[in-house]
Motif scaffolding. Structure first.
Motif, mmCIF file in Angstrom:
data_model
loop_
_atom_site.group_PDB
_atom_site.id
_atom_site.type_symbol
_atom_site.label_atom_id
_atom_site.label_comp_id
_atom_site.label_asym_id
_atom_site.label_seq_id
_atom_site.Cartn_x
_atom_site.Cartn_y
_atom_site.Cartn_z
ATOM 1 N N TYR A 60 0.834 -1.201 0.000
ATOM 2 C CA TYR A 60 0.000 0.000 0.000
ATOM 3 C C TYR A 60 0.871 1.254 0.000
ATOM 4 O O TYR A 60 0.587 2.221 -0.710
ATOM 5 N N ASN A 61 1.916 1.242 0.789
ATOM 6 C CA ASN A 61 2.805 2.398 0.872
ATOM 7 C C ASN A 61 3.467 2.681 -0.473
ATOM 8 O O ASN A 61 3.581 3.827 -0.893
ATOM 9 N N TRP A 62 3.916 1.630 -1.170
ATOM 10 C CA TRP A 62 4.554 1.811 -2.468
ATOM 11 C C TRP A 62 3.569 2.343 -3.507
ATOM 12 O O TRP A 62 3.916 3.200 -4.310
ATOM 13 N N ARG A 63 2.338 1.832 -3.493
ATOM 14 C CA ARG A 63 1.354 2.211 -4.507
ATOM 15 C C ARG A 63 0.936 3.667 -4.374
ATOM 16 O O ARG A 63 0.681 4.330 -5.365
ATOM 17 N N GLY A 64 0.856 4.177 -3.171
ATOM 18 C CA GLY A 64 0.394 5.548 -2.972
ATOM 19 C C GLY A 64 -1.116 5.623 -3.091
ATOM 20 O O GLY A 64 -1.756 4.821 -3.773
ATOM 21 N N CYS A 65 -1.708 6.580 -2.400
ATOM 22 C CA CYS A 65 -3.172 6.649 -2.344
ATOM 23 C C CYS A 65 -3.724 7.801 -3.182
ATOM 24 O O CYS A 65 -3.026 8.755 -3.503
ATOM 25 N N ARG A 66 -4.991 7.646 -3.515
ATOM 26 C CA ARG A 66 -5.763 8.704 -4.156
ATOM 27 C C ARG A 66 -7.012 8.934 -3.330
ATOM 28 O O ARG A 66 -7.544 8.006 -2.718
ATOM 29 N N MET A 67 -7.490 10.169 -3.290
ATOM 30 C CA MET A 67 -8.716 10.452 -2.552
ATOM 31 C C MET A 67 -9.876 9.708 -3.195
ATOM 32 O O MET A 67 -9.973 9.639 -4.418
ATOM 33 N N LEU A 68 -10.737 9.148 -2.362
ATOM 34 C CA LEU A 68 -11.900 8.407 -2.831
ATOM 35 C C LEU A 68 -13.150 9.036 -2.237
ATOM 36 O O LEU A 68 -13.181 9.355 -1.047
ATOM 37 N N ASP A 69 -14.149 9.235 -3.063
ATOM 38 C CA ASP A 69 -15.412 9.799 -2.601
ATOM 39 C C ASP A 69 -15.983 8.924 -1.484
ATOM 40 O O ASP A 69 -16.041 7.703 -1.611
ATOM 41 N N GLY A 70 -16.379 9.541 -0.383
ATOM 42 C CA GLY A 70 -16.897 8.800 0.766
ATOM 43 C C GLY A 70 -18.117 7.968 0.441
ATOM 44 O O GLY A 70 -18.273 6.845 0.926
ATOM 45 N N ARG A 71 -19.014 8.496 -0.396
ATOM 46 C CA ARG A 71 -20.203 7.720 -0.784
ATOM 47 C C ARG A 71 -19.805 6.520 -1.628
ATOM 48 O O ARG A 71 -20.394 5.447 -1.542
ATOM 49 N N ARG A 72 -18.812 6.687 -2.468
ATOM 50 C CA ARG A 72 -18.335 5.578 -3.299
ATOM 51 C C ARG A 72 -17.711 4.500 -2.416
ATOM 52 O O ARG A 72 -17.892 3.314 -2.640
ATOM 53 N N TRP A 73 -16.955 4.918 -1.379
ATOM 54 C CA TRP A 73 -16.342 3.951 -0.472
ATOM 55 C C TRP A 73 -17.410 3.142 0.262
ATOM 56 O O TRP A 73 -17.277 1.934 0.409
ATOM 57 N N ARG A 74 -18.473 3.799 0.718
ATOM 58 C CA ARG A 74 -19.538 3.091 1.429
ATOM 59 C C ARG A 74 -20.371 2.227 0.490
ATOM 60 O O ARG A 74 -21.047 1.312 0.938
ATOM 61 N N GLY A 75 -20.341 2.481 -0.792
ATOM 62 C CA GLY A 75 -21.155 1.746 -1.754
ATOM 63 C C GLY A 75 -20.356 0.729 -2.551
ATOM 64 O O GLY A 75 -20.040 -0.367 -2.086
ATOM 65 N N LYS A 76 -19.995 1.104 -3.773
ATOM 66 C CA LYS A 76 -19.359 0.175 -4.706
ATOM 67 C C LYS A 76 -17.984 -0.317 -4.266
ATOM 68 O O LYS A 76 -17.596 -1.428 -4.567
ATOM 69 N N CYS A 77 -17.232 0.511 -3.572
ATOM 70 C CA CYS A 77 -15.845 0.173 -3.255
ATOM 71 C C CYS A 77 -15.650 -0.450 -1.875
ATOM 72 O O CYS A 77 -14.525 -0.743 -1.494
ATOM 73 N N PHE A 78 -16.717 -0.655 -1.127
ATOM 74 C CA PHE A 78 -16.582 -1.117 0.245
ATOM 75 C C PHE A 78 -15.894 -2.476 0.355
ATOM 76 O O PHE A 78 -15.118 -2.718 1.266
ATOM 77 N N THR A 79 -16.145 -3.368 -0.586
ATOM 78 C CA THR A 79 -15.558 -4.704 -0.526
ATOM 79 C C THR A 79 -14.204 -4.801 -1.226
ATOM 80 O O THR A 79 -13.574 -5.851 -1.188
ATOM 81 N N CYS A 80 -13.761 -3.744 -1.839
ATOM 82 C CA CYS A 80 -12.493 -3.751 -2.566
ATOM 83 C C CYS A 80 -11.316 -3.725 -1.594
ATOM 84 O O CYS A 80 -11.310 -2.963 -0.628
ATOM 85 N N LYS A 81 -10.296 -4.542 -1.874
ATOM 86 C CA LYS A 81 -9.141 -4.583 -0.990
ATOM 87 C C LYS A 81 -8.264 -3.338 -1.120
ATOM 88 O O LYS A 81 -7.403 -3.099 -0.287
ATOM 89 N N TRP A 82 -8.483 -2.534 -2.142
ATOM 90 C CA TRP A 82 -7.679 -1.329 -2.337
ATOM 91 C C TRP A 82 -8.319 -0.083 -1.720
ATOM 92 O O TRP A 82 -7.688 0.961 -1.646
ATOM 93 N N ALA A 83 -9.557 -0.161 -1.304
ATOM 94 C CA ALA A 83 -10.239 1.001 -0.716
ATOM 95 C C ALA A 83 -10.103 0.965 0.802
ATOM 96 O O ALA A 83 -10.146 -0.099 1.413
ATOM 97 N N CYS A 84 -9.925 2.142 1.408
ATOM 98 C CA CYS A 84 -9.820 2.176 2.869
ATOM 99 C C CYS A 84 -10.330 3.498 3.413
ATOM 100 O O CYS A 84 -10.410 4.499 2.711
ATOM 101 N N MET A 85 -10.679 3.457 4.684
ATOM 102 C CA MET A 85 -11.057 4.652 5.428
ATOM 103 C C MET A 85 -9.983 4.818 6.501
ATOM 104 O O MET A 85 -9.670 3.865 7.221
ATOM 105 N N ALA A 86 -9.399 6.014 6.576
ATOM 106 C CA ALA A 86 -8.298 6.224 7.506
ATOM 107 C C ALA A 86 -8.526 7.472 8.345
ATOM 108 O O ALA A 86 -9.165 8.428 7.900
#
Length: 127
Positions: A38-64
């Protein structure tokens, strides 16, 4: 971070996860990689509604929990933000609105995604 923040140090592993054949699943499912990946890949901002919906089960999405240096060295502010570590070409990804970053005596600045470019400059669209 969550365990320390919520004082959940007594968490225990109840049973091992079911085996998932990585070859037959999408790159968004399966075993979660190490924090170094994760550290090597670097993060991008993700819409909070998208995280709670479509991306919630994705291993690349996170809430920090993010620390904002409101008054450098004197006071900090905390807030939860959602991030994506997935491929830049992902069709599910949406940045959302620019996030306000308040600074004492300097007003509010908005991060409109420029930091995402810097954080992910070492990888291509499919990485």
């Amino acid at each position: 971070d969550y365990a320390d923040y919520y004082r959940a140090g007594a968490l225990k592993k109840i049973k091992p996860a079911d085996f998932v054949d990585e070859e037959k699943t999408s790159p968004w499912e399966g075993e979660v990689p190490s924090l170094d990946v994760y550290n090597w890949r670097g993060c991008r901002m993700l819409d909070g509604r998208r995280w709670r919906g479509k991306c919630f089960t994705c291993k690349w999405a996170c809430m920090a929990n993010v620390i904002i240096e409101y008054d450098w060295g004197v006071s900090q502010r905390l807030r939860f933000e959602s991030y994506c570590y997935g491929p830049k070409s992902c069709k599910r990804y949406a940045m959302g609105r620019p996030r306000p970053v308040p600074y004492k005596d300097a007003g509010i600045y908005y991060d409109d995604g420029e930091l995402d470019i810097i954080c992910t400059e070492n990888r291509g669209d499919d990485d």
